[in-house]
Design a protein around this motif. Structure first.
Motif, short mmCIF file in Angstrom:
data_model
loop_
_atom_site.label_atom_id
_atom_site.label_comp_id
_atom_site.label_asym_id
_atom_site.label_seq_id
_atom_site.Cartn_x
_atom_site.Cartn_y
_atom_site.Cartn_z
N ALA A 117 0.84 -1.21 0.00
CA ALA A 117 0.00 0.00 0.00
C ALA A 117 0.87 1.25 0.00
O ALA A 117 0.63 2.19 -0.77
CB ALA A 117 -0.93 -0.01 1.20
N GLU A 118 1.89 1.28 0.85
CA GLU A 118 2.77 2.45 0.92
C GLU A 118 3.55 2.62 -0.38
O GLU A 118 3.75 3.75 -0.86
CB GLU A 118 3.71 2.31 2.13
N LEU A 119 3.98 1.51 -0.96
CA LEU A 119 4.74 1.60 -2.23
C LEU A 119 3.84 2.11 -3.36
O LEU A 119 4.27 2.93 -4.18
CB LEU A 119 5.33 0.23 -2.60
N LEU A 120 2.59 1.66 -3.39
CA LEU A 120 1.69 2.12 -4.44
C LEU A 120 1.39 3.62 -4.26
O LEU A 120 1.41 4.39 -5.22
CB LEU A 120 0.39 1.30 -4.45
N ALA A 121 1.15 4.04 -3.02
CA ALA A 121 0.93 5.48 -2.75
C ALA A 121 2.15 6.28 -3.19
O ALA A 121 2.02 7.36 -3.78
CB ALA A 121 0.64 5.69 -1.27
N SER A 122 3.32 5.75 -2.93
CA SER A 122 4.56 6.43 -3.32
C SER A 122 4.66 6.60 -4.84
O SER A 122 5.14 7.63 -5.31
CB SER A 122 5.76 5.64 -2.77
N CYS A 123 4.19 5.62 -5.60
CA CYS A 123 4.18 5.74 -7.07
C CYS A 123 3.39 6.97 -7.50
O CYS A 123 3.83 7.74 -8.36
CB CYS A 123 3.51 4.53 -7.72
N TYR A 124 2.21 7.15 -6.92
CA TYR A 124 1.37 8.29 -7.29
C TYR A 124 2.02 9.61 -6.84
O TYR A 124 2.06 10.58 -7.60
CB TYR A 124 -0.05 8.13 -6.70
N ARG A 125 2.55 9.61 -5.61
CA ARG A 125 3.19 10.84 -5.10
C ARG A 125 4.42 11.23 -5.92
O ARG A 125 4.56 12.38 -6.34
CB ARG A 125 3.60 10.63 -3.64
N ARG A 126 5.30 10.28 -6.16
CA ARG A 126 6.54 10.58 -6.90
C ARG A 126 6.21 11.01 -8.32
O ARG A 126 6.86 11.89 -8.88
CB ARG A 126 7.47 9.35 -6.92
N SER A 127 5.21 10.41 -8.93
CA SER A 127 4.81 10.80 -10.29
C SER A 127 4.31 12.23 -10.30
O SER A 127 4.64 13.02 -11.19
CB SER A 127 3.72 9.86 -10.82
N LEU A 128 3.51 12.58 -9.30
CA LEU A 128 2.96 13.95 -9.24
C LEU A 128 4.05 14.96 -8.94
O LEU A 128 4.03 16.08 -9.46
CB LEU A 128 1.84 14.01 -8.20
N GLU A 129 5.02 14.56 -8.12
CA GLU A 129 6.16 15.47 -7.85
C GLU A 129 6.92 15.77 -9.14
O GLU A 129 7.27 16.91 -9.41
CB GLU A 129 7.10 14.84 -6.82
N LEU A 130 7.17 14.72 -9.92
CA LEU A 130 7.88 14.93 -11.19
C LEU A 130 7.05 15.77 -12.15
O LEU A 130 7.58 16.62 -12.86
CB LEU A 130 8.19 13.58 -11.85
N ALA A 131 5.76 15.52 -12.18
CA ALA A 131 4.87 16.30 -13.05
C ALA A 131 4.93 17.77 -12.65
O ALA A 131 5.09 18.65 -13.50
CB ALA A 131 3.44 15.77 -12.95
N ALA A 132 4.84 18.04 -11.36
CA ALA A 132 4.87 19.43 -10.87
C ALA A 132 6.21 20.08 -11.21
O ALA A 132 6.26 21.22 -11.68
CB ALA A 132 4.61 19.46 -9.37
N ALA A 133 7.30 19.35 -10.99
CA ALA A 133 8.64 19.89 -11.24
C ALA A 133 8.84 20.22 -12.72
O ALA A 133 9.68 21.06 -13.06
CB ALA A 133 9.70 18.91 -10.77
N ASN A 134 8.09 19.56 -13.58
CA ASN A 134 8.22 19.79 -15.02
C ASN A 134 7.07 20.62 -15.60
O ASN A 134 6.88 20.66 -16.81
CB ASN A 134 8.37 18.46 -15.76
N GLY A 135 6.32 21.23 -14.73
CA GLY A 135 5.28 22.16 -15.16
C GLY A 135 4.10 21.52 -15.87
O GLY A 135 3.43 22.16 -16.68
N CYS A 136 3.84 20.25 -15.56
CA CYS A 136 2.73 19.55 -16.24
C CYS A 136 1.40 19.96 -15.59
O CYS A 136 1.20 19.75 -14.40
CB CYS A 136 2.89 18.04 -16.12
N ARG A 137 0.53 20.53 -16.40
CA ARG A 137 -0.76 20.97 -15.86
C ARG A 137 -1.78 19.83 -15.85
O ARG A 137 -2.67 19.79 -15.01
CB ARG A 137 -1.29 22.14 -16.69
N THR A 138 -1.67 18.92 -16.81
CA THR A 138 -2.61 17.79 -16.88
C THR A 138 -1.83 16.48 -16.97
O THR A 138 -0.94 16.34 -17.80
CB THR A 138 -3.54 17.94 -18.10
N VAL A 139 -2.17 15.54 -16.10
CA VAL A 139 -1.47 14.25 -16.01
C VAL A 139 -2.50 13.13 -16.02
O VAL A 139 -3.53 13.24 -15.35
CB VAL A 139 -0.66 14.16 -14.69
N ALA A 140 -2.22 12.07 -16.77
CA ALA A 140 -3.13 10.92 -16.82
C ALA A 140 -2.45 9.67 -16.28
O ALA A 140 -1.33 9.33 -16.69
CB ALA A 140 -3.59 10.68 -18.26
N PHE A 141 -3.13 9.00 -15.36
CA PHE A 141 -2.62 7.76 -14.74
C PHE A 141 -3.43 6.54 -15.21
O PHE A 141 -4.67 6.58 -15.12
CB PHE A 141 -2.82 7.81 -13.23
#
Ligand code: ADP
Length: 177
Positions: A93-117
């Protein structure tokens, strides 16, 4: 309905078709391609993707790495590695949550306004779909509640049954807030 709910959408279809700033790939630790959504993304993006992935030296479970989108309509691909379901007692559960968090961090750092999972870990990695959906919705809503970017997150479901699970989880979120 809360402001957060307005920033989350559910889409049924193929994530490789989405013209968004970034799509997320449910990759494996090698980052060199595989089956399921990973295979579809590599096929649609073209061989240049594997070339860039080779330079990344793999990715740990729960972490994420970003590449260009090449022939995809999406500008970037965020490759994350979900946990293999082993019964729930191995920190899945913690690893799966981390996937979503780390992906969103990278998206934010690269100025992505819309992200699809896509629904990470729920295919070959066998994570129970209802539990995975709840983690996805909880983690994404907590993240975007704190940050202005990404503005919009799309849960791209391959089938209607999965989309309904997401709709139900979002309804619970709206009722809670
Ligand atoms: P994992 O190895 O993380 O379980 P899979 O690719 O096997 O990854 O499956 C993850 C989810 O992605 C599954 O729910 C599957 O139905 C879905 N999926 C497969 N192909 C696509 C696609 N082209 N677009 C969106 N979702 C997809």
């Amino acid at each position: 309905m809360s402001e957060i709910n307005h920033r989350i959408r559910v889409h049924t279809g193929d994530v490789t078709k989405l013209a968004v700033d970034a799509i997320v790939n449910a990759a494996n630790t090698s980052l060199l391609g595989g089956g399921g959504v990973d295979g579809a993304i590599h096929r649609a993006a073209g061989p240049e993707l594997e070339f860039e992935c080779r330079m990344l030296n793999g990715c740990k479970v729960g972490d994420a790495k970003l590449t260009r989108g090449y022939r995809l309509p999406a500008r970037f691909i965020i490759h994350t590695v979900g946990p293999v379901w082993q019964g729930g007692g191995k920190g899945e559960a913690e690893l799966l949550a981390s996937c979503y968090r780390r992906s969103l961090e990278l998206a934010a750092a690269n100025g992505c306004r819309t992200v699809a999972f896509p629904a990470i870990s729920t295919g070959v990695y066998r994570y129970p779909k209802e539990q995975a959906t709840q983690i996805a919705v909880d983690t994404v809503s907590a993240f975007i509640g704190q940050k202005a970017v990404p503005e919009t997150v799309i849960f791209c479901c391959f089938d209607q049954q999965t989309a309904e699970l997401y709709q139900q989880a979002l309804l619970r979120l709206a009722e809670r807030d």
